[in-house]
Design a protein around this motif. Structure first.
Motif, PDB file in Angstrom:
ATOM      1  N   SER A  49       0.737  -1.264  -0.007  1.00  0.00           N
ATOM      2  CA  SER A  49       0.045   0.069   0.062  1.00  0.00           C
ATOM      3  C   SER A  49       0.778   1.168   0.075  1.00  0.00           C
ATOM      4  O   SER A  49       0.560   2.052  -0.697  1.00  0.00           O
ATOM      5  N   GLY A  50       2.008   1.374   0.700  1.00  0.00           N
ATOM      6  CA  GLY A  50       2.623   2.564   0.918  1.00  0.00           C
ATOM      7  C   GLY A  50       3.397   2.600  -0.581  1.00  0.00           C
ATOM      8  O   GLY A  50       3.571   3.878  -1.005  1.00  0.00           O
ATOM      9  N   ILE A  51       3.993   1.571  -1.284  1.00  0.00           N
ATOM     10  CA  ILE A  51       4.818   1.711  -2.681  1.00  0.00           C
ATOM     11  C   ILE A  51       3.796   2.296  -3.393  1.00  0.00           C
ATOM     12  O   ILE A  51       3.703   3.032  -4.409  1.00  0.00           O
ATOM     13  N   LEU A  52       2.400   1.712  -3.394  1.00  0.00           N
ATOM     14  CA  LEU A  52       1.306   2.125  -4.276  1.00  0.00           C
ATOM     15  C   LEU A  52       1.165   3.795  -4.142  1.00  0.00           C
ATOM     16  O   LEU A  52       1.131   4.556  -5.002  1.00  0.00           O
ATOM     17  N   ARG A  53       0.833   4.206  -2.835  1.00  0.00           N
ATOM     18  CA  ARG A  53       0.824   5.532  -2.553  1.00  0.00           C
ATOM     19  C   ARG A  53       2.050   6.495  -3.091  1.00  0.00           C
ATOM     20  O   ARG A  53       1.747   7.589  -3.599  1.00  0.00           O
ATOM     21  N   ILE A  54       3.076   5.797  -3.128  1.00  0.00           N
ATOM     22  CA  ILE A  54       4.459   6.708  -3.519  1.00  0.00           C
ATOM     23  C   ILE A  54       4.285   6.918  -5.126  1.00  0.00           C
ATOM     24  O   ILE A  54       4.300   8.055  -5.326  1.00  0.00           O
ATOM     25  N   PHE A  55       4.009   5.771  -5.816  1.00  0.00           N
ATOM     26  CA  PHE A  55       3.635   6.096  -7.110  1.00  0.00           C
ATOM     27  C   PHE A  55       2.479   7.060  -7.582  1.00  0.00           C
ATOM     28  O   PHE A  55       2.575   7.645  -8.269  1.00  0.00           O
ATOM     29  N   MET A  56       1.460   6.932  -6.625  1.00  0.00           N
ATOM     30  CA  MET A  56       0.221   7.862  -7.029  1.00  0.00           C
ATOM     31  C   MET A  56       0.624   9.198  -6.666  1.00  0.00           C
ATOM     32  O   MET A  56       0.579  10.362  -7.558  1.00  0.00           O
ATOM     33  N   GLY A  57       1.579   9.543  -5.743  1.00  0.00           N
ATOM     34  CA  GLY A  57       1.962  10.679  -5.350  1.00  0.00           C
ATOM     35  C   GLY A  57       3.018  11.227  -6.516  1.00  0.00           C
ATOM     36  O   GLY A  57       2.870  12.540  -7.136  1.00  0.00           O
ATOM     37  N   LEU A  58       4.013  10.370  -6.868  1.00  0.00           N
ATOM     38  CA  LEU A  58       4.859  10.870  -7.923  1.00  0.00           C
ATOM     39  C   LEU A  58       4.141  11.016  -9.276  1.00  0.00           C
ATOM     40  O   LEU A  58       4.650  11.911 -10.206  1.00  0.00           O
ATOM     41  N   GLY A  59       3.111  10.320  -9.651  1.00  0.00           N
ATOM     42  CA  GLY A  59       2.183  10.586 -10.687  1.00  0.00           C
ATOM     43  C   GLY A  59       1.364  11.721 -10.586  1.00  0.00           C
ATOM     44  O   GLY A  59       0.528  12.014 -11.504  1.00  0.00           O
ATOM     45  N   GLY A  60       1.248  12.474  -9.599  1.00  0.00           N
ATOM     46  CA  GLY A  60       0.490  13.707  -9.441  1.00  0.00           C
ATOM     47  C   GLY A  60      -1.107  13.358  -9.331  1.00  0.00           C
ATOM     48  O   GLY A  60      -1.987  14.084  -9.630  1.00  0.00           O
ATOM     49  N   LEU A  61      -1.317  11.988  -8.812  1.00  0.00           N
ATOM     50  CA  LEU A  61      -2.770  11.517  -8.803  1.00  0.00           C
ATOM     51  C   LEU A  61      -3.415  12.483  -7.700  1.00  0.00           C
ATOM     52  O   LEU A  61      -4.618  12.096  -7.362  1.00  0.00           O
ATOM     53  N   GLY A  62      -2.893  13.098  -6.823  1.00  0.00           N
ATOM     54  CA  GLY A  62      -3.525  14.088  -5.716  1.00  0.00           C
ATOM     55  C   GLY A  62      -4.435  14.792  -6.242  1.00  0.00           C
ATOM     56  O   GLY A  62      -5.551  15.171  -5.531  1.00  0.00           O
ATOM     57  N   VAL A  63      -4.368  15.011  -7.608  1.00  0.00           N
ATOM     58  CA  VAL A  63      -5.389  15.982  -8.359  1.00  0.00           C
ATOM     59  C   VAL A  63      -6.879  15.322  -8.092  1.00  0.00           C
ATOM     60  O   VAL A  63      -7.996  16.198  -8.357  1.00  0.00           O
TER      61      VAL A  63
END
Length: 544
Positions: A49-63
């Protein structure tokens, strides 16, 4: 401890506190019931879950946090405040209640089941907790008390002495924290393999999505109150690092905790740096100070959480939102009731789904209006909605219609059917009315797709077969280019205009030529010159 460090180093919200939550515990427990080594599997889930969140953050999916509307956050946080308060009844009263599912309904059910075992001990414990609530509530109102004064720590120390007195001098023994093993957890390695990834894929997705929605909701709630913005992608990075590193200390997945964040806000946390200081205090407590908290009553801890969480209930915001549109009320009520009835995770999910549904509805059923002409003080004519301005002039030969959205596949046919229905209604209800020209006011149309182009082509051809003409005014450059290409490729006679005056002048010239009136038109547009005036529109006309 280490999660506080990562929150302080990487987070962007000054009040967001990371920790285990009820919804995460329930999800993890559900998937670990049949596991032979649940601790290793939970750590592996935290790592993935942590690795997935890191990739989401790097991909700018916080939008994606923009899908969480103000109504969702308000309904969710108000219900979460009530849910947190209700969940503390067990510690506040020391009743032998079963732990609920994290919702108000199960908490009330468990409370009713435990009431037959009520005794004076539980009453005294509850009174002790209520006293702590009163002290915490009214201490800040003491004149001259500096803002930096640690009220919560002071109350804890006072009630430790009170509890020690009861245990040593009386027969009343309130439930206390008791002995807690100190020290830090040993360094371990999570179970990571392709097989475990396949097994934990779906719980990883569920945990990550709920963690993202909860954390961003909490962060947006506190940042909006304090007038700053959060970076949702940065929060994903912080949460991902906290979970990935925590997996090496046998931790299970965590996210932003509402009760901890509410407490952090109440005690004055302003920046993510507060997490670093909190981590230092936690480290000292775990290694040196745990024996000092032996006599800390559970009811005092419950009082601290209740007084902090109750401030999340936004009574003023509820009244304000209730005076807004129906959609805001529906979204708020859905998020509120889902959180109350089913818990925090389902509450955010329900609010998000309804917000997304409202967004789709806005695309599929956009706002539109039939327009009429009103003369201003300078003698010029302006277009206004005939519903808001029933005195606006309409003409038998001319239908001016405005749409306030991009025309795409989701709404193209609906808009076409609306135009045809309006033409039929005018010709049926107004004697002698014969709509010759349909002018679409495109000032609110910033894009078209292929479905919209096909719709416009079909509409223009259908109107041409009825001796009517379709015109588009106020067209933007990209829309005009697409219409012109359509007209060339399909050999379609379709007129576009930069200004509404040009479109109206064009229609009037055609009518005048048909009536053999060859006099030149005046420079100022006077709509009733060449047109047949209709009766004023009723108040219950087309939507605005």
């Amino acid at each position: 401890y280490q999660r506080r460090v990562h929150g302080g180093l990487l987070g962007s919200c000054g009040q967001l506190a990371v920790g285990p939550t009820a919804i995460h515990a329930m999800i993890v427990a559900e998937f670990l019931r049949s596991e032979v080594h649940p601790h290793k599997t939970a750590a592996g889930l935290a790592f993935y879950s942590g690795i997935l969140r890191i990739f989401m953050g790097l991909g700018g999916l916080g939008v994606l946090n923009n899908l969480l509307s103000h109504s969702v956050i308000s309904g969710f946080t108000s219900a979460a405040g009530i849910t947190i308060c209700m969940s503390q009844i067990r510690s506040l009263t020391s009743l032998p209640m079963q732990r609920g599912r994290g919702d108000v309904v199960s908490t009330i059910s468990n409370l009713l089941s435990a009431l037959p075992e009520l005794s004076l001990v539980h009453v005294y414990t509850c009174l002790l907790g209520i006293a702590a609530c009163l002290v915490l509530t009214y201490a800040r109102k003491i004149k001259g008390l500096p803002k930096w004064f640690p009220i919560h720590l002071t109350v804890m120390i006072i009630f430790i002495f009170i509890s020690f007195f009861f245990w040593s001098k009386t027969g009343f023994h309130p439930k206390v924290v008791g002995h807690i093993d100190g020290g830090l957890p040993p360094l371990t390695y999570p179970e990571v393999s392709l097989e475990s990834l396949k097994e934990l894929f779906f719980p990883m997705i569920a945990v990550t999505c709920i963690a993202f929605m909860e954390s961003v909701s909490i962060g947006k709630k506190f940042s909006q109150e304090r007038g700053y913005d959060i970076d949702a992608s940065q929060e994903l990075l912080a949460l991902g690092a906290a979970n990935a590193v925590g997996a090496f200390f046998a931790a299970f997945p965590v996210t932003g905790s509402f009760s901890r964040s509410a407490l952090a806000a109440v005690v004055g946390s302003q920046t993510p740096l507060s997490n670093i200081f909190c981590a230092i205090v936690v480290f000292l407590c775990l290694t040196c100070l745990m024996p000092l908290f032996y006599y800390l009553p559970n009811t005092c801890l419950a009082a601290i959480i209740i007084t902090s969480a109750w401030k999340l209930v936004e009574f003023d915001e509820i009244v304000w939102l209730w005076g807004q549109g129906l959609e805001d009320r529906v979204v708020w009520l859905a998020a509120f009731l889902a959180t109350i009835l089913f818990g925090v995770g389902p509450g955010v999910t329900a609010g998000l789904l309804i917000s997304f549904g409202m967004l789709i509805k806005g695309f599929a059923r956009p706002n539109w209006a039939v327009m009429g002409f009103i003369q201003d003080s300078c003698g010029h004519f302006e277009l206004r909605s005939v519903r808001r301005f029933p005195e606006a002039q309409q003409f038998a030969e001319l239908l001016v219609w405005r749409v306030d959205a991009r025309i795409v596949f989701a709404n193209a046919e609906y808009l076409r059917d609306t135009i045809l229905r309006l033409i039929a209604q005018r010709e049926e209800n107004q004697s002698g009315a014969n709509v010759r020209f349909v002018v679409i006011d495109c000032c609110g149309v910033n894009a078209l797709d292929s479905s919209a182009l096909h719709m416009i082509q079909k509409l223009a051809e259908g109107l041409r077969a009825q001796d009517k003409r379709l015109l588009l005014a106020y067209t933007k450059g990209n829309v005009r280019d697409m219409i012109n290409r359509l007209a060339v490729s399909s050999n379609l006679e379709l007129d576009t205009f930069l200004e509404m005056n040009e479109a109206v002048q064009f229609c009037r010239d055609i009518l005048e030529n048909e009536r053999d009136d060859c006099e030149p038109a005046p420079s100022e547009i006077i709509p009733d010159d060449g047109f047949t005036l209709l009766a004023p529109a009723p108040r219950n006309g087309s939507p605005v």
